[in-house]
Structures are given as structure tokens and as C-alpha cells.
Write a protein that holds these residues in place. Structure first.
Motif, PDB file in Angstrom:
ATOM      1  N   TRP A 107       0.828  -1.201   0.000  1.00 26.12           N
ATOM      2  CA  TRP A 107       0.000   0.000   0.000  1.00 26.12           C
ATOM      3  C   TRP A 107       0.866   1.256   0.000  1.00 26.12           C
ATOM      4  O   TRP A 107       0.584   2.229  -0.690  1.00 26.12           O
ATOM      5  N   THR A 108       1.953   1.234   0.745  1.00 29.75           N
ATOM      6  CA  THR A 108       2.844   2.394   0.820  1.00 29.75           C
ATOM      7  C   THR A 108       3.509   2.676  -0.523  1.00 29.75           C
ATOM      8  O   THR A 108       3.655   3.840  -0.933  1.00 29.75           O
ATOM      9  N   ILE A 109       3.916   1.635  -1.219  1.00 25.83           N
ATOM     10  CA  ILE A 109       4.544   1.805  -2.537  1.00 25.83           C
ATOM     11  C   ILE A 109       3.570   2.454  -3.513  1.00 25.83           C
ATOM     12  O   ILE A 109       3.929   3.366  -4.271  1.00 25.83           O
ATOM     13  N   VAL A 110       2.316   2.006  -3.500  1.00 25.77           N
ATOM     14  CA  VAL A 110       1.295   2.605  -4.374  1.00 25.77           C
ATOM     15  C   VAL A 110       1.068   4.071  -3.991  1.00 25.77           C
ATOM     16  O   VAL A 110       0.942   4.957  -4.846  1.00 25.77           O
ATOM     17  N   THR A 111       1.037   4.362  -2.696  1.00 27.16           N
ATOM     18  CA  THR A 111       0.829   5.734  -2.218  1.00 27.16           C
ATOM     19  C   THR A 111       1.933   6.666  -2.695  1.00 27.16           C
ATOM     20  O   THR A 111       1.686   7.840  -2.987  1.00 27.16           O
TER      21      THR A 111
END
Length: 523
Positions: free
Chosen positions: A233-237
Motif C-alpha cells: 500500500w505504501t509503494i502505491v501511495t
């Protein structure tokens, strides 16, 4: 025709008396291209409709993505508390204070990375450093899923802290560059509601992960799947941050005219707007920062406030388990209600600070009192027996209001600190204090005090009482300084309108709040 621009007025120089300040003459100099840009921004004539149109656009685009970035940072940092109840301690053979050191190591590396990250954002802008840090810490969180022992965990948590130190100062700089002082509190509260708001979402997802993996046990434990989810999720954010977040001069979703409208609007705060100019490092502003009493209020208040917050963030789930809740019950009956109360209090404070702008310190004081009472009662009152479970639950829930105090301190930073270099210095000082408090807070929960951690809870309660006293003294300092400045300006024979206009020019000229006698501190 040339126009006069004020030279720097070091209003707080101990060698200069008030009478000397009252007779100072503002020197006139010929404006060069940069000064002409300053006056063009300060004297820009736009309608209220223009300002509102750009403000609405900034709110629609900035706030959702700032909310997402701030929330994912908190979720990644605090997830270790939930993971501890889902097998992390057993699977990685943690003993003694090793779990506490996972929090302390995070804050120590956070501290180490703070000064370099602030310097890079001053020289390179906010957008790219923010994207890089988000992407890389997402990778680190993903790697935590495959850690096998304390050494690997502490190394990854240290890297995580080193990379996450960029997010909060970046969001504060963005807030300061798009919004005026009276809007800082509410806008910051909106994106900070992501801490409890996104935590509810992630806690529910982690509940689902934990419940599913307990029913279908395999070698890849539930706490590992939690890291896979959060890291991805952090990478997508990070990709959203690259596209939408930055100061006005960096982002692409504002036209050239809209960027100028934003700068003209923010100039009224006298803290300097973002006009796309490159800022040099000014050593006189570094000296100014360390001569400024507010630097030390920021420092000590943040240490004292972060100590209980750092400890309860890491050990909150374990404390609820000690009351008698299971790991799954802790999520739905304890953490989520705590987050809901936090969001409600955030919104109440935000709405009231818009109606009464000069009440931030009053709400900071009021917000510490329930935490002070709740934790001391939890530690000192006899709480044996199952029937006392919900009383203990309620007392710990009282700490929800204390979460807003750190945020309100952050809103004082863009409102009351002027000068780009000085902002970097005081921002770094604040994060050092935040890290020291968080690191010490994690260590106050000693292994020998498990499972109830009574001495740690009492100490955290006392810290809320101490920070309450610091808030009162801090507000008194600002009020006295504002009165002193008003008296000096009156002796100079300037009208309030003339003072406000000159203050805008000084702020756009990258003068600090101490150098600009027309600057008024927000309380």
C-alpha cells in the motif's frame, strides 16, 4: 519609480533596547528583480472569489492525498503493536527489552535522518524527496514480512525510521505554502485525522488477515501478511505523492496565475510564500533560531508530549490484552473505538479553532487533562477482577484526546516561524525532540512490568501533567511578545494597516519572525 523595502530588524537582539527600536529608521534601497517580485506578490490585487476558487482547488486535491500519506506513515509505524499480538514476538524469538528496542531504534534513526532530509527539501523542494522516501520505506515494510530474528527486525525498523522522517516536515511545508495562518489548524487536523481514520481501515484489514490465518494456519504468520499488505500500500501511495503533492511551484495542477494567487494570499501570514525561488542557507537565521525562546518551548514540550505517546503507540495493544481482551477483540473493541473518539475530538477542535482562531493553546491544555487523569487512575486505583475490565477500558480510552496536542504544536510551527532556513532549523529541532521522546517512551515499558505496565502508565500520566504546564507558559510568552511588539510599532507612529503591509514585505523578503517586528504570533 523605486520603492523602499525594509532592511532586517532584529527585534529581539538583547543588545538593542526598546527605546532604540522605537527610533529605528527603515532604510530605503533600490529594488532589484527579486525585490520587485516580492512587491508584485504583496501588492497583487485579486478578488475574494479568486482566492476562494484556488483554495477550493487546493482542498480538493491536496487534502485527500496528504490524508493518505500521513495515515499510511502512522499505520506503518504503529503496526508493530498489532503484530506483537499476532505472533511476532514468538516467531522471531524476541526476549526482554528487544521488542521495546524496535520502537527505540525507529526513533533514533528518525532523528539521524531529520537534519539531512530538511536540508534536502530546502534545496531540492518537497515533491521528489517525499516520493523517494515513501517508495523506499514501502519496500522496507515489505521486507519486514520476511524477518526471522531481532537483528533483522531492528535493522529494518532503523531503515524505516530513517526514511519516514521526511513525511511530517514535508506535509507541514505544503500546508504552510498553500494556506494562511488561521487555516493551518483545521487543514492540519483534516489530514491528521488519517492517523486514527486510516488506522480503523487498516485495523479492520489486519483483523481479517489475523482471523483468516488463524483458521488456516501455515508457516507464513498473520503478522507477516500485515507487513506485506502495508508495504504494498505504501509503494502505491508514493506514486500518488509524486503526481499530486508538493509546494505551489512544484505541482502541475495549478496554472501560472493560480500559483501567483496562492502566493499573494499566503503572503498575508508574513511567514513567506512559495514563489518558486531558490533559497540559500542563511547562517544568521540559524543563530536567530537558537536565540529564540520559542525554539526551546517547541523542543521541551515535544519531548515531554512524545514520551507517553511513543510508549502507548507501541504498547497500546498489549495493554488492552492485559485487561483481558483477546488479540482479535483488542482490534474491534479497543483500538477502533479509541480511533473513533480521536477523530471526533480532532474534528471538534478543528471546528472550534476556525470559529475562535486564538484558542489553540487552550485546546492543547484541555486535551492533556483526560490523559493525565485516565493514566494515573489506571495506575493507582485497584483494578482487580473481571468486572473492572470496562472501567480500565474507559480510563485508557481517555488518552484519545491527547493525540491532538502534538498536531496542534505542529500547526504553531508554520504559523509562528518565519524565514526558510529558520524553519528548517526549528523543524529539525522539533523532530529531534519527537524522536528523543518517542525513543525514551518505548523504553519506559519494561519487560519486568508486563503485562500491566503500571509504573510506565503512571509515568506517562505525569508527563501529560508536565506538558500541560509547558503549554500555559508558552502561551504566556507569545502574549507578552505580541504586546511588546504592538507598543514598539505604536511608538514608531505606524498605523495597523501600514504595519501589516510592511510585515508582508518583510515576510516575502525571507525575514524571520524575530527580524520582522510587524510579525504577530498566533496563539
Amino acid at each position: 519609480m523605486t520603492q523602499p523595502v525594509a532592511t532586517k530588524e532584529m527585534v529581539s537582539d538583547e543588545k538593542t533596547s526598546s527605546s532604540d527600536r522605537s527610533t529605528e529608521v527603515i532604510d530605503a534601497v533600490y529594488v532589484d528583480e527579486a525585490q520587485d517580485d516580492v512587491l508584485n506578490t504583496v501588492n497583487a490585487q485579486y478578488t475574494e472569489a479568486d482566492y476562494k476558487r484556488v483554495l477550493r482547488k487546493a482542498d480538493r486535491i491536496l487534502l485527500p492525498f496528504m490524508w493518505l500519506c500521513a495515515g499510511i506513515q502512522q499505520a506503518d509505524k504503529a503496526s508493530i503493536s498489532t503484530q506483537a499480538t499476532f505472533g511476532l514476538l514468538q516467531d522471531t524469538n524476541l526476549v526482554g527489552q528487544q521488542f521495546s528496542w524496535l520502537t527505540t531504534a525507529f526513533y533514533i534513526s528518525y532523528l539521524v535522518g531529520e537534519a539531512p532530509s530538511n536540508y534536502l527539501m530546502q534545496r531540492l523542494g518537497v515533491n521528489k524527496p517525499l516520493f523517494v522516501s515513501l517508495f523506499l520505506w514501502g519496500v522496507v515494510v515489505l521486507c519486514i514480512a520476511f524477518a526471522q530474528n531481532f537483528t533483522q527486525l531492528v535493522a529494518l525498523r532503523s531503515l524505516q525510521g530513517l526514511l519516514e522522517c521526511t513525511i511530517a516536515p514535508a506535509l507541514v511545508l505544503i500546508t504552510a505554502s498553500f494556506y494562511v495562518s488561521r487555516e493551518h489548524a483545521m487543514r492540519s487536523i483534516i489530514w491528521s485525522t488519517s492517523n486514527p481514520g486510516l488506522d480503523i481501515i487498516t485495523q479492520l484489514i489486519m483483523y481479517g488477515i489475523g482471523s483468516a490465518t488463524q483458521k488456516h494456519a501455515n508457516g507464513f504468520g498473520p503478522w507477516r501478511w500485515i507487513s506485506v499488505f502495508l508495504g504494498s500500500w505504501t509503494i502505491v501511495t508514493s506514486l500518488f505523492a509524486l503526481l499530486f503533492l508538493g509546494t505551489p511551484s512544484e505541482i502541475r495542477w495549478l496554472s501560472k496565475e493560480e500559483k501567483h494567487i496562492t502566493a499573494a494570499r499566503v503572503a498575508s501570514s508574513q511567514t513567506g510564500s512559495d514563489r518558486g525561488q531558490k533559497y540559500e542557507w542563511h547562517w544568521d537565521q540559524v543563530l536567530d533560531a537558537f536565540r529564540d525562546p520559542q525554539t526551546y518551548f517547541f523542543f521541551f514540550a515535544y519531548i515531554v508530549n512524545s514520551l507517553p505517546n511513543g510508549g502507548t503507540a507501541a504498547f497500546g495493544n498489549l495493554v488492552f490484552v492485559s485487561f483481558g481482551f483477546t488479540n482479535l477483540e483488542t482490534i474491534v473493541k479497543c483500538i477502533i473505538p479509541l480511533d473513533l473518539v480521536t477523530i471526533a475530538w480532532f474534528l471538534v477542535v478543528g471546528a472550534l479553532t476556525i470559529k475562535w482562531p486564538h484558542t489553540r493553546f487552550l485546546f492543547m491544555v484541555v486535551s492533556t487533562i483526560p490523559g493525565f487523569v485516565g493514566l494515573l487512575a489506571l495506575g493507582l486505583l485497584p483494578m482487580e477482577g473481571t468486572r473492572m475490565l470496562w472501567i480500565r477500558w474507559g480510563l485508557y480510552l481517555m488518552t484519545a484526546t491527547t493525540r491532538v496536542t502534538g498536531l496542534l504544536m505542529w500547526t504553531l510551527f508554520p504559523s509562528n516561524v518565519a524565514g526558510r532556513t529558520k524553519k528548517s532549523v526549528i523543524g529539525t529541532v522539533m523532530f529531534i525532540a519527537y524522536c528523543v521522546g518517542g525513543a525514551v517512551g518505548g523504553q519506559t515499558f519494561r519487560a519486568e512490568w508486563a503485562p500491566r505496565y503500571i509504573p510506565a502508565l503512571i509515568l506517562c500520566g505525569i508527563m501529560y501533567g508536565v506538558v500541560c504546564a509547558l503549554f500555559i507558559a508558552w502561551r504566556f510568552y507569545y502574549i507578552m511578545e505580541n504586546k511588546r511588539r504592538a507598543k514598539v510599532i505604536e511608538e514608531m507612529g505606524m498605523t495597523p494597516e501600514q504595519s501589516a503591509h510592511q510585515g508582508k514585505i518583510n515576510g516575502e523578503s525571507d525575514m524571520t519572525d524575530r527580524q520582522n517586528i510587524h510579525f504577530k504570533y498566533s496563539v
